[in-house]
Design a protein around this motif. Structure first.
Motif, PDB file in Angstrom:
ATOM      1  N   ALA A  86      12.793 -24.518 -16.120  1.00 63.20           N
ATOM      2  CA  ALA A  86      13.909 -23.685 -15.651  1.00 63.20           C
ATOM      3  C   ALA A  86      15.248 -24.174 -16.190  1.00 63.20           C
ATOM      4  O   ALA A  86      16.233 -23.432 -16.176  1.00 63.20           O
ATOM      5  CB  ALA A  86      13.924 -23.679 -14.124  1.00 63.20           C
ATOM      6  N   LYS A  87      15.280 -25.431 -16.665  1.00 61.10           N
ATOM      7  CA  LYS A  87      16.587 -25.983 -17.095  1.00 61.10           C
ATOM      8  C   LYS A  87      16.732 -26.020 -18.617  1.00 61.10           C
ATOM      9  O   LYS A  87      17.625 -26.662 -19.138  1.00 61.10           O
ATOM     10  CB  LYS A  87      16.731 -27.405 -16.548  1.00 61.10           C
ATOM     11  N   TRP A  88      15.816 -25.382 -19.337  1.00 59.54           N
ATOM     12  CA  TRP A  88      15.858 -25.496 -20.787  1.00 59.54           C
ATOM     13  C   TRP A  88      16.722 -24.426 -21.468  1.00 59.54           C
ATOM     14  O   TRP A  88      16.725 -24.301 -22.695  1.00 59.54           O
ATOM     15  CB  TRP A  88      14.425 -25.465 -21.368  1.00 59.54           C
ATOM     16  N   GLY A  89      17.403 -23.608 -20.680  1.00 59.00           N
ATOM     17  CA  GLY A  89      18.321 -22.620 -21.252  1.00 59.00           C
ATOM     18  C   GLY A  89      17.634 -21.395 -21.827  1.00 59.00           C
ATOM     19  O   GLY A  89      18.245 -20.625 -22.574  1.00 59.00           O
ATOM     20  N   ILE A  90      16.354 -21.209 -21.498  1.00 55.02           N
ATOM     21  CA  ILE A  90      15.619 -20.047 -22.006  1.00 55.02           C
ATOM     22  C   ILE A  90      15.782 -18.909 -20.990  1.00 55.02           C
ATOM     23  O   ILE A  90      15.789 -19.166 -19.782  1.00 55.02           O
ATOM     24  CB  ILE A  90      14.118 -20.413 -22.149  1.00 55.02           C
ATOM     25  N   ASN A  91      15.888 -17.660 -21.485  1.00 53.54           N
ATOM     26  CA  ASN A  91      16.047 -16.519 -20.565  1.00 53.54           C
ATOM     27  C   ASN A  91      14.850 -16.382 -19.632  1.00 53.54           C
ATOM     28  O   ASN A  91      13.705 -16.322 -20.090  1.00 53.54           O
ATOM     29  CB  ASN A  91      16.169 -15.215 -21.356  1.00 53.54           C
ATOM     30  N   LEU A  92      15.133 -16.323 -18.340  1.00 52.91           N
ATOM     31  CA  LEU A  92      14.057 -16.189 -17.347  1.00 52.91           C
ATOM     32  C   LEU A  92      14.242 -14.877 -16.594  1.00 52.91           C
ATOM     33  O   LEU A  92      15.341 -14.348 -16.498  1.00 52.91           O
ATOM     34  CB  LEU A  92      14.112 -17.323 -16.326  1.00 52.91           C
ATOM     35  N   TYR A  93      13.136 -14.368 -16.049  1.00 54.05           N
ATOM     36  CA  TYR A  93      13.203 -13.241 -15.129  1.00 54.05           C
ATOM     37  C   TYR A  93      12.252 -13.570 -13.987  1.00 54.05           C
ATOM     38  O   TYR A  93      11.043 -13.767 -14.210  1.00 54.05           O
ATOM     39  CB  TYR A  93      12.780 -11.942 -15.835  1.00 54.05           C
ATOM     40  N   GLU A  94      12.792 -13.688 -12.789  1.00 56.04           N
ATOM     41  CA  GLU A  94      12.006 -14.064 -11.603  1.00 56.04           C
ATOM     42  C   GLU A  94      11.097 -15.264 -11.889  1.00 56.04           C
ATOM     43  O   GLU A  94       9.874 -15.216 -11.679  1.00 56.04           O
ATOM     44  CB  GLU A  94      11.200 -12.868 -11.092  1.00 56.04           C
ATOM     45  N   ASN A  95      11.697 -16.316 -12.429  1.00 50.31           N
ATOM     46  CA  ASN A  95      10.982 -17.571 -12.683  1.00 50.31           C
ATOM     47  C   ASN A  95       9.917 -17.496 -13.765  1.00 50.31           C
ATOM     48  O   ASN A  95       9.059 -18.373 -13.842  1.00 50.31           O
ATOM     49  CB  ASN A  95      10.337 -18.113 -11.400  1.00 50.31           C
ATOM     50  N   ARG A  96       9.931 -16.411 -14.542  1.00 46.96           N
ATOM     51  CA  ARG A  96       9.017 -16.350 -15.687  1.00 46.96           C
ATOM     52  C   ARG A  96       9.850 -16.160 -16.954  1.00 46.96           C
ATOM     53  O   ARG A  96      11.010 -15.777 -16.887  1.00 46.96           O
ATOM     54  CB  ARG A  96       7.994 -15.232 -15.481  1.00 46.96           C
ATOM     55  N   ILE A  97       9.237 -16.443 -18.101  1.00 43.52           N
ATOM     56  CA  ILE A  97      10.010 -16.467 -19.342  1.00 43.52           C
ATOM     57  C   ILE A  97       9.896 -15.120 -20.059  1.00 43.52           C
ATOM     58  O   ILE A  97       8.782 -14.644 -20.337  1.00 43.52           O
ATOM     59  CB  ILE A  97       9.506 -17.604 -20.256  1.00 43.52           C
ATOM     60  N   SER A 106      13.946 -16.314 -25.850  1.00 41.81           N
ATOM     61  CA  SER A 106      15.324 -16.109 -26.318  1.00 41.81           C
ATOM     62  C   SER A 106      15.740 -17.206 -27.292  1.00 41.81           C
ATOM     63  O   SER A 106      16.749 -17.080 -27.964  1.00 41.81           O
ATOM     64  CB  SER A 106      16.278 -16.077 -25.122  1.00 41.81           C
ATOM     65  N   GLU A 107      14.998 -18.298 -27.370  1.00 41.81           N
ATOM     66  CA  GLU A 107      15.246 -19.370 -28.347  1.00 41.81           C
ATOM     67  C   GLU A 107      14.280 -19.192 -29.513  1.00 41.81           C
ATOM     68  O   GLU A 107      13.052 -19.193 -29.297  1.00 41.81           O
ATOM     69  CB  GLU A 107      14.903 -20.716 -27.717  1.00 41.81           C
ATOM     70  N   LYS A 108      14.799 -19.083 -30.714  1.00 46.32           N
ATOM     71  CA  LYS A 108      13.921 -18.931 -31.893  1.00 46.32           C
ATOM     72  C   LYS A 108      12.993 -20.133 -31.994  1.00 46.32           C
ATOM     73  O   LYS A 108      13.418 -21.267 -31.774  1.00 46.32           O
ATOM     74  CB  LYS A 108      14.768 -18.862 -33.175  1.00 46.32           C
ATOM     75  N   SER A 109      11.762 -19.895 -32.353  1.00 47.78           N
ATOM     76  CA  SER A 109      10.683 -20.895 -32.533  1.00 47.78           C
ATOM     77  C   SER A 109      10.218 -21.570 -31.239  1.00 47.78           C
ATOM     78  O   SER A 109       9.472 -22.533 -31.284  1.00 47.78           O
ATOM     79  CB  SER A 109      10.987 -21.910 -33.644  1.00 47.78           C
ATOM     80  N   ILE A 110      10.648 -21.021 -30.087  1.00 46.46           N
ATOM     81  CA  ILE A 110      10.016 -21.405 -28.810  1.00 46.46           C
ATOM     82  C   ILE A 110       9.309 -20.154 -28.290  1.00 46.46           C
ATOM     83  O   ILE A 110       9.933 -19.086 -28.143  1.00 46.46           O
ATOM     84  CB  ILE A 110      11.018 -21.919 -27.765  1.00 46.46           C
ATOM     85  N   PHE A 111       8.021 -20.284 -28.037  1.00 48.90           N
ATOM     86  CA  PHE A 111       7.195 -19.145 -27.615  1.00 48.90           C
ATOM     87  C   PHE A 111       6.730 -19.370 -26.172  1.00 48.90           C
ATOM     88  O   PHE A 111       6.711 -20.505 -25.697  1.00 48.90           O
ATOM     89  CB  PHE A 111       5.969 -19.025 -28.527  1.00 48.90           C
TER      90      PHE A 111
END
Ligand SMILES: Cc1cc2nc3c(=O)[nH]c(=O)nc-3n(C[C@H](O)[C@H](O)[C@H](O)COP(=O)(O)OP(=O)(O)OC[C@H]3O[C@@H](n4cnc5c(N)ncnc54)[C@H](O)[C@@H]3O)c2cc1C
Length: 338
Positions: free
Chosen positions: A255-266, A276-281
């Motif tokens: 949750a703290k990695w700065g990736i876009n979340l929606y209701e606690n899911r990515i 939302s981060e390139k090369s993170i899936f």
């Protein structure tokens, strides 16, 4: 310790394990991290003996058998597992690489990260006791890696499930064990309960009804545990406390990695399952997109598409050639098929 690989997979559940195969087909190497000390995610931790009926081509397969098969399918690609540790910190470093630091201070560097973290890390349920952290890892443990450290010691085991009862029975002959549980009914397997009650009858262990209130000790080493039952306080002398209250799932550091979340899911796209981060899936139960079904087979499909995009990041100068496994010479060579 430092490691380098093509792809880091966070989570060794069914979807993370299948991702090893899909990435392996494209000659990408993986390291996997999981907080559990075994692979299999929810399948192995929550319902290993239950049959699953919607894995294509299996009319029924137990959850553990599915994991065993996925491990066998991943094996030729030599995945490296970092179990019993959480992926804590993600940092972007030079050459567009990512660096992950685990809770055991292992450092892994890779071009791509795949988050296959399900509903989050499995973490132990902890007793609500003030200043408990100072004892954790020194005289309070939520799992046992080396039982010899408890030999001849005063051990208090708290809980009424399988872990609490199994370890009470296991350590009875080598340590002074007291089991504490809030009532005389247990969730553990009936034969473990019977064995524990027999050991108590023979004076080989002590059993107390009650709840943990506080602990006393010095520099992280416990000396006494204060408990209570029906408003009556009592204390138990102890060298070690093992609270076995089961596990819960928590999103934790993700949750703290700065990736876009929606209701606690990515949030991911449905072409590459990239965040939302390139090369993170993100694949499997942890991701969300319109129409998402939290099913193992959805995670398998997501793994296949994710792998294609990982290839483009990891081998930018190579052409991606799509091949069926039936005709892939590289795969046949890897599997030793002539
Ligand atoms: C009782 C039950 C029955 C089910 N029956 C079916 C069924 O019949 N068919 C079906 O398709 N699905 C079923 N499911 C759902 C299925 O189990 C999940 O869809 C599947 O497990 C998701 O797989 P996953 O790999 O995405 O995540 P998980 O299995 O949840 O694995 C995720 C792993 O990631 C780890 N993790 C998370 N965060 C971190 C971190 N920061 N660092 C390190 N590790 C981390 C966790 O410890 C965990 O081991 C069932 C679920 C339950 C509970």
């Amino acid at each position: 310790m430092n490691h380098n690989t093509d792809v880091i997979i966070i989570g060794a559940g069914p979807v993370g394990l299948f991702a090893v195969f899909e990435l392996g087909l494209l000659k990408l190497n993986c390291h996997l991290i999981d907080t559990l000390d075994k692979v299999g995610g929810q399948c192995s931790e929550l319902y290993p003996e239950k049959p699953i009926f919607d894995i294509p081509s299996h009319t029924r397969i137990t959850a553990q058998k599915l994991i065993d098969n996925l491990m066998a399918q991943a094996k030729p690609f030599g995945p490296v597992f970092h179990l019993g540790q959480q992926a804590k910190k993600i940092e972007k470093i030079e050459d567009s690489n990512w660096k992950i630091t685990t809770s055991l201070n292992n450092i892994i560097i890779a071009r791509c990260i795949v988050i296959a973290g399900g509903a989050g890390s499995f973490v132990p349920r902890k007793p609500k006791i003030n200043n408990f952290e100072e004892y954790e890892g020194k005289s309070v443990f939520y799992s046992i890696k080396d039982k010899s450290m408890f030999y001849g010691k005063k051990i208090v085991i708290a809980g009424g499930g399988d872990s609490a009862l199994d370890w009470t029975n296991e350590l009875a002959s080598s340590a002074e064990v007291t089991l504490i549980h809030r009532r005389k009914e247990f969730r553990a397997a009936p034969d473990s309960v019977e064995k524990m009650l027999d050991l108590e009858l023979k004076g080989k262990i002590k059993f107390k009804i009650g709840q943990l209130l506080s602990v006393k000790g010095n520099q992280g080493m416990i000396s006494e545990i204060i408990c209570e039952n029906e408003n009556r306080e009592f204390s138990i002398a102890a060298d070690y406390l093992l609270p076995f209250y089961g596990l819960k799932m928590e999103l934790g550091p993700i949750a703290k990695w700065g990736i876009n979340l929606y209701e606690n899911r990515i949030k991911v796209d449905t072409e590459k399952f990239e965040t939302s981060e390139k090369s993170i899936f993100a694949i499997g139960d942890i991701n969300v997109y319109p129409g998402k079904l939290k099913l193992i087979l959805s995670g398998f499909h997501e793994a296949a598409l994710m792998a294609q995009q990982c290839f483009r990041y990891c081998k930018p100068d190579k052409k991606l050639v799509f091949r069926y496994t039936t005709v892939s010479k590289d795969l046949h060579k890897k599997l030793g098929i002539k």
